[in-house]
Design an enzyme around this catalytic site. Structure first.
Site, short mmCIF file in Angstrom:
data_model
loop_
_atom_site.label_atom_id
_atom_site.label_comp_id
_atom_site.label_asym_id
_atom_site.label_seq_id
_atom_site.Cartn_x
_atom_site.Cartn_y
_atom_site.Cartn_z
N LYS A 1 24.24 5.41 36.49
CA LYS A 1 23.92 4.09 35.94
C LYS A 1 23.67 4.21 34.44
CE LYS A 1 19.07 4.87 37.18
NZ LYS A 1 18.03 4.58 38.17
N TYR B 1 10.29 3.51 4.09
CA TYR B 1 9.55 2.25 4.07
C TYR B 1 8.05 2.46 4.26
CZ TYR B 1 14.12 0.06 4.65
OH TYR B 1 15.41 -0.34 4.49
C1 LIG Z 1 17.73 5.89 38.70
C2 LIG Z 1 17.57 6.11 40.13
C3 LIG Z 1 17.70 7.40 40.68
C4 LIG Z 1 17.85 8.64 39.84
O1 LIG Z 1 16.58 9.08 39.39
P1 LIG Z 1 16.44 10.45 38.58
O2 LIG Z 1 14.98 10.65 38.45
O3 LIG Z 1 17.11 10.25 37.26
O4 LIG Z 1 17.08 11.50 39.37
C5 LIG Z 1 17.68 7.52 42.05
N1 LIG Z 1 17.50 6.44 42.85
C6 LIG Z 1 17.34 5.19 42.37
C7 LIG Z 1 17.14 4.07 43.30
C8 LIG Z 1 17.36 4.97 41.00
O5 LIG Z 1 17.18 3.76 40.52
#
Ligand SMILES: *Cc1c(COP(=O)(O)O)cnc(C)c1O
EC number: 5.1.1.1
Length: 664
Positions: free
Chosen positions: A48, A284
């Site tokens: 994702k 800045y």
């Molecule tokens: C993002 C996510 C993961 C992965 O989590 P990590 O800690 O990056 O391994 C797994 N399951 C769900 C439902 C998620 O939203």
């Protein structure tokens, strides 16, 4: 020292101005390593958010090629984007809104996590499209986001069982998401896992037969061994994101402790260096003032690139030193004070007090490579996260689209690569500024999916040899076998077993010094008239083009060809291949310098040539040269040579030749 010097033989490319370099071999390695830690459970690679900023299609292809079973995204739109990129592997999406296009999800074969209102929306889509939805029912075991609560669960499974009978959906999985797995020892994790066990029981009682129960995210997987029953965490599959990118979810543990390699390097070329007097204000607000006459270096990365604005003080590595960012980080740039450089030890730790010599005579020049974070002895993503008061997840994920992604894929895919990644200039030389896509991925060869994966756990070197001996009868002339694994992981031992099973001339040792050696079939062996064994070490061959120089194609059709370190170099030789990954139990990376010194290798190759040895027929077992080679091999590989600890062997079959699963 080490393999960095190997890289000096490469054609250095002009490093690009600014980029996030993503090492796909690190991704590959991490997937293999996580699969091992998951004790061979299926791996759902979470890609994702554009693969946490690393580039979803590239990471997805690599993860699949490395054996991932399924891909995971939050949104259906992200899953559809993978389909549009030509990826056909199973994908699941689990976060839906009223505007989610479930019809498209079904048309594009996207699995769906469901638990609440969207259950009915998915059923309607199934009726409309005539496509059976494949769903994973989600339990809220305590995180309080989506998922059915334990009270809602019996109703959900009843409805799912009815819909399954009507042919509207198939319940393939049941899953939950953990809330505190990054704090091992908190009791809530086991409570969540117990709730999942109970939920699966309820589902089965309702007549459902989910084949994929999954709970573990990266912290869950990496802390599973601290539970009384690790299986209660690992289940049928693990659903991991962060770990594939080579990062650690724990405050106090580095990725290296788990045998993971950070995949992203954020780097840029120094845009300006100039002398300024004492008490000069910087950036800045003029919140920083120089303590002495000094030089300032300008780094062309700022918050528009996703570098956190609040991360003042975070480390930037230039050459052998690390400098803190001073003053406010601006939209496009930030500044380091060269009077505050600290020398980096081989472990990557800045040593001692700031070295002020550069205040007068800077070591840093315009155009130098500046690394904000990366693998090996570069500053880590976690240091940047700490400086910004956030977590490493957020830092990599927010690197913005203004930063071009460049993909590298090292020749060999396991732990030794970390040495390669140590040199910033080498990394830059390795990047592909013109074409941001990995060469092998774009032609679809190296990143195709295996037909099957077979995971074995030999308990000793002898076991490894026996497995290879059992494999040998399945091998025919024309077969290409590729062995991946760090030094001492068992590649030579394995090849010796193959040699015995094939009945070829003995004396199989590492071909490092001759590149390639041919072991002729023995008429009085177990397979008289069978193929010869050609044993190749592609370590010093930088590219597929270099492979052509050793004329493997001449012997390919008539021999069994076994190639070590051959990934992304020899796949083009054959439409099919058997790939074996060797993984050692401990996630301990070899220290810098543990790798072979290239100049010695080059010299020794000449020694062989002087003797008139044809590389393909390097006669082992006679002559002073062979003895010298063996001595060098021993010295190089040392005591570690194919040690006797238990290993994991992961075999994968690619292409039509290996369409049937092997049983060993
Ligand atoms: C993002 C996510 C993961 C992965 O989590 P990590 O800690 O990056 O391994 C797994 N399951 C769900 C439902 C998620 O939203």
């Amino acid at each position: 020292m080490g393999s960095v010097s190997v890289m000096t033989s490469w054609q250095p490319q002009e490093p690009s101005e600014r980029s996030a370099v993503v090492d796909l071999s690190a991704v590959w390695h991490n997937v293999v390593r996580l699969t091992q830690l998951a004790r061979g459970r299926k791996l759902i690679a979470v890609v994702k958010a554009d693969a946490y900023g690393h580039g979803a299609p590239e990471v997805a292809r690599t993860a699949l090629a490395a054996g991932a079973h399924m891909l995971g995204t939050a949104h259906v739109s992200e899953a559809v984007a993978l389909r549009n990129a030509g990826i056909t592997a199973p994908v699941i999406a689990w976060l839906h809104t009223m505007s989610t296009d479930f019809d498209e999800a079904l048309h594009r074969d996207v699995r769906l996590g469901v638990s609440g209102w969207e259950f009915d929306a998915v059923l309607q889509a199934a009726r409309r499209t005539g496509v059976t939805a494949v769903v994973h029912l989600k339990l809220d075991s305590g995180l309080g986001r989506n998922g059915a609560t334990p009270r809602q669960w019996p109703d959900l499974v009843e409805r799912a069982a009815r819909a399954q009978q009507e042919g509207l959906l198939t319940v393939e999985g049941v899953f939950t998401h953990l809330a505190v797995a990054d704090e091992p020892g908190r009791p809530e994790t086991q409570e969540q896992l117990d709730a999942l066990t109970e939920a699966v029981r309820t589902a089965r009682r309702a007549g459902l037969t989910p084949s994929l129960v999954h709970a573990a995210n990266t912290p869950g997987l990496l802390s599973a061994d601290q539970l009384a029953d690790p299986d209660s965490m690992l289940r049928d599959a693990v659903r991991v994101g962060l770990g594939i990118y080579g990062l650690s979810p724990f405050e106090d543990r580095t990725p290296e402790e788990f045998g993971l390699i950070p995949a992203m390097t954020l780097r840029a070329r120094v845009a300006n260096v100039k002398a300024v007097p004492r008490d000069s204000g910087v950036s800045y607000g003029l919140s920083y003032r120089t303590a002495r006459d000094t030089h300032l270096a300008l780094i062309p990365l700022g918050y528009a690139d996703g570098v956190p604005r609040v991360a003042t003080g975070a480390p930037v590595r230039i050459g052998g030193r690390v400098y803190p960012v001073v003053g406010r980080i601006a939209m496009d740039q930030c500044v380091v004070d060269l009077a505050l450089g600290r020398t980096v030890t081989p472990e990557g730790v800045p040593a001692g007090e700031p070295v002020v010599d550069e205040a007068v005579d800077p070591l840093v020049h315009v155009g130098d490579e500046a690394v904000l974070f990366g693998a090996g002895d570069h500053p880590s993503v976690t240091e940047w996260a700490n400086a910004a008061g956030t977590i490493n997840y957020e830092v990599v994920t927010r690197i913005s689209p203004r930063v071009p992604r460049e993909y590298t894929s090292h020749s060999h895919l396991t732990l030794g690569d970390v040495t390669v990644s140590r040199s910033a200039s080498a990394l830059a030389a390795h990047s592909l500024p013109q074409d941001p896509r990995p060469t092998r991925a774009s032609d679809g060869e190296a990143f195709e999916q295996p037909n099957w994966t077979l995971t074995l756990h030999p308990g000793s070197a002898e076991d490894t040899q026996r497995i290879a001996e059992r494999l040998a009868p399945h091998l025919h002339a024309g077969d290409l076998v590729m062995l991946n694994g760090e030094l001492g992981a068992g590649k030579t031992t394995f090849t010796q077993g193959l040699g015995r099973g094939l009945g070829v001339r003995e004396g199989i040792i590492s071909p490092t010094f001759v590149l390639s050696r041919r072991h002729p079939n023995l008429p009085d062996g177990p397979r008289p008239g069978g193929p010869d064994l050609v044993h190749v070490d592609a370590y010093r061959l930088d590219t597929a083009a270099d492979v052509d120089t050793i004329d493997l194609e001449d012997t390919l059709d008539t021999c069994v060809t076994v190639v070590e370190w051959g990934t992304s170099k020899v796949e083009h030789l054959s439409g099919s291949r058997l790939v074996v990954d060797f993984v050692r139990p401990q996630g301990v990376l070899p220290a810098a310098g543990e790798h072979p010194a290239a100049p010695t290798l080059a010299y020794q190759r000449h020694a062989g040539d002087v003797d008139g040895d044809d590389n393909h027929d390097g006669d082992v077992g006679d002559g002073a040269v062979a003895q010298a080679l063996q001595a060098l091999t021993d010295e190089w590989e040392g005591e570690e040579q194919d040690g006797d600890e238990p290993r994991t062997l992961i075999l994968r079959g690619y292409g039509p030749r290996w369409s049937d699963r092997l049983d060993l």
